[in-house]
Design a protein around this motif. Structure first.
Motif, short mmCIF file in Angstrom:
data_model
loop_
_atom_site.label_atom_id
_atom_site.label_comp_id
_atom_site.label_asym_id
_atom_site.label_seq_id
_atom_site.Cartn_x
_atom_site.Cartn_y
_atom_site.Cartn_z
N ALA A 1 -52.16 -3.50 -51.47
CA ALA A 1 -53.56 -3.22 -51.39
C ALA A 1 -52.84 -3.74 -49.99
CB ALA A 1 -53.84 -4.13 -52.28
N SER A 2 -52.95 -3.92 -49.78
CA SER A 2 -52.80 -4.65 -47.98
C SER A 2 -52.95 -3.40 -46.95
CB SER A 2 -51.84 -5.23 -47.49
OG SER A 2 -52.20 -6.95 -48.07
N ARG A 3 -51.89 -2.45 -47.62
CA ARG A 3 -51.58 -0.59 -46.22
C ARG A 3 -52.25 -0.24 -46.63
NH1 ARG A 3 -46.80 0.43 -44.11
NH2 ARG A 3 -47.43 2.24 -44.58
N ALA A 4 -53.81 -0.21 -47.93
CA ALA A 4 -54.94 0.38 -48.06
C ALA A 4 -55.45 0.09 -47.58
CB ALA A 4 -54.94 0.42 -49.74
N LYS A 5 -55.38 -1.32 -47.14
CA LYS A 5 -56.62 -2.03 -46.15
C LYS A 5 -56.74 -1.96 -44.48
CE LYS A 5 -59.93 -2.50 -49.91
NZ LYS A 5 -60.95 -1.31 -50.46
N ARG A 6 -56.87 -0.96 -44.05
CA ARG A 6 -55.98 -1.31 -42.59
C ARG A 6 -57.44 -1.98 -41.87
NH1 ARG A 6 -50.58 -0.97 -42.36
NH2 ARG A 6 -51.14 -0.58 -40.34
N ARG A 7 -58.60 -2.49 -42.39
CA ARG A 7 -59.29 -2.89 -41.69
C ARG A 7 -58.91 -4.05 -41.29
NH1 ARG A 7 -65.97 -2.48 -43.55
NH2 ARG A 7 -66.58 -4.23 -40.74
N ARG A 8 -59.52 -5.20 -40.22
CA ARG A 8 -59.28 -6.26 -40.33
C ARG A 8 -60.49 -6.80 -40.05
NH1 ARG A 8 -56.16 -7.70 -36.27
NH2 ARG A 8 -57.60 -9.18 -34.71
N PRO A 9 -60.59 -8.57 -40.71
CA PRO A 9 -61.36 -8.80 -41.08
C PRO A 9 -62.18 -9.83 -39.69
CG PRO A 9 -58.86 -10.28 -41.28
CD PRO A 9 -58.96 -8.87 -40.43
N ARG A 10 -63.70 -9.07 -40.63
CA ARG A 10 -64.59 -9.62 -39.07
C ARG A 10 -64.62 -10.91 -38.69
NH1 ARG A 10 -71.28 -8.09 -40.83
NH2 ARG A 10 -72.12 -8.18 -38.25
N GLN A 11 -64.89 -10.29 -37.49
CA GLN A 11 -65.17 -12.06 -36.94
C GLN A 11 -65.83 -12.65 -36.30
OE1 GLN A 11 -61.92 -14.37 -35.84
NE2 GLN A 11 -64.32 -15.36 -35.98
N ALA A 12 -66.48 -13.55 -36.62
CA ALA A 12 -67.85 -13.87 -36.50
C ALA A 12 -68.11 -13.82 -34.66
CB ALA A 12 -67.84 -15.04 -37.01
N LEU A 13 -69.01 -13.39 -34.61
CA LEU A 13 -69.32 -13.95 -32.99
C LEU A 13 -69.79 -15.60 -32.47
CD1 LEU A 13 -70.44 -12.20 -30.65
CD2 LEU A 13 -72.85 -12.79 -30.68
N GLY A 14 -68.80 -14.93 -31.10
CA GLY A 14 -68.62 -16.42 -30.93
C GLY A 14 -69.93 -16.59 -29.73
#
Length: 315
Positions: free
Chosen positions: A105-118
């Protein structure tokens, strides 16, 4: 719903009831939602959900992975592990089948978690400057400033009470947080600007005890605390009023003040340990995701500056 489902739900409710007081209500609600999903999935396939065998969990992961974020999948696996632990059942999570399914599952989901704008100091000053001279404006300016100074999550901000403030308003106690489930607490310090905004809010609202930040209805101050989701909404409204770009507004969240303050601290030269202590972080990995953009930008600016100095010295 058949009798088996009624029985399963009864087991689930009894399991969660045992845990009241040992876990936060938010955590238990999350576990309940994820376990209901897993229980329903098992019922459709005639599989046992409690106890569950590793092969069943691995197939559940494989089914969930194409349509769910990897963080959601892992959270549901944690809920399954929790249920087995509370009922003193052997945990199937450590089995190689589950490990391999999560790896797939992790390898299939390569997209990084979206980080909130600081919400950095520069953006904070623009937003606060445009807060209107009203009761709501006084609250919002104090809320945003306190969130930035304390590096608090939105859930921690709405849990603040007037009693948590020191007499001179120079600090506030954060009694409990996501990374501090047993309530050891920490002391967060407030800047002179934030102290002034808090004084203004307290004077306008007439608050002497109880929740520090509250929702306002028809210009009146209610008894209860502000809802967590209101923090995110107020930030976006204030940012739009301040003329912040639409793309940036969409990336703001209730965590933006925490993210922005951490980024500013890194740029100011404060080391990781100091930032972790200030924001109550326990993991360097989590903090690294918060500040990585500021860290990368700082690295490149230093590189460009040094290269420019080197070229100037050779002329």
């Amino acid at each position: 719903m058949d009798q088996i489902d009624h029985h399963s739900l009864k087991i689930l409710e009894e399991l969660l009831s045992r845990c009241k007081g040992a876990y936060s209500d938010v955590t238990l609600r999350g576990y309940r939602n994820d376990l209901v999903v897993f229980k329903s999935w098992c019922a459709e396939r005639g599989a046992s959900w409690l106890p569950a065998d590793p092969e069943t969990i691995a197939r559940f992961v494989d089914d969930e992975a194409p349509t769910k974020a990897i963080a959601t999948v892992k959270r549901r696996i944690c809920a399954i592990q929790f249920a087995h632990r509370i009922l003193d059942l052997p945990s199937p999570i450590s089995h190689s089948e589950v490990h391999l399914a999560l790896r797939r599952a992790s390898r299939a989901k390569r997209r990084r978690p979206r980080q909130a704008l600081g919400l950095t100091a520069d953006m904070l000053s623009k937003i606060v400057a445009k807060c209107p001279d009203t009761l709501a404006g006084a609250r919002d300016a104090a809320l945003f400033s306190a969130g930035y100074d304390t590096l608090c999550r939105s859930s921690e901000l709405v849990a603040m009470r007037v009693e948590h403030l020191s007499p001179d308003l120079s600090s506030i106690e954060v009694p409990r947080s996501k990374s501090d489930p047993f309530g050891n607490g920490r002391i967060a310090y407030l800047s002179p600007a934030t102290i002034g905004r808090l004084e203004h809010w307290l004077d306008r609202s007439g608050l002497h005890h109880g929740p520090l930040f509250r929702g306002l209805h028809t210009g009146k101050v209610p008894q209860g605390a502000m809802d967590t989701s209101s923090v995110r909404r107020l930030i976006k409204v204030a940012a739009k009023r301040a003329g912040i770009q639409k793309e940036e507004i969409s990336a703001l969240s209730g965590h933006s003040m925490r993210v922005g303050a951490a980024q500013d601290m890194l740029v100011a030269g404060i080391d990781f340990l100091g930032i972790m202590q200030a924001g109550g972080w326990r993991s360097q990995g989590v903090l690294a995701r918060y500040v990585e953009h500021a860290s990368t930008a700082q690295m490149h600016h230093r590189r460009w500056q040094q290269l420019a100095q080197r070229r100037a010295s050779t002329v």
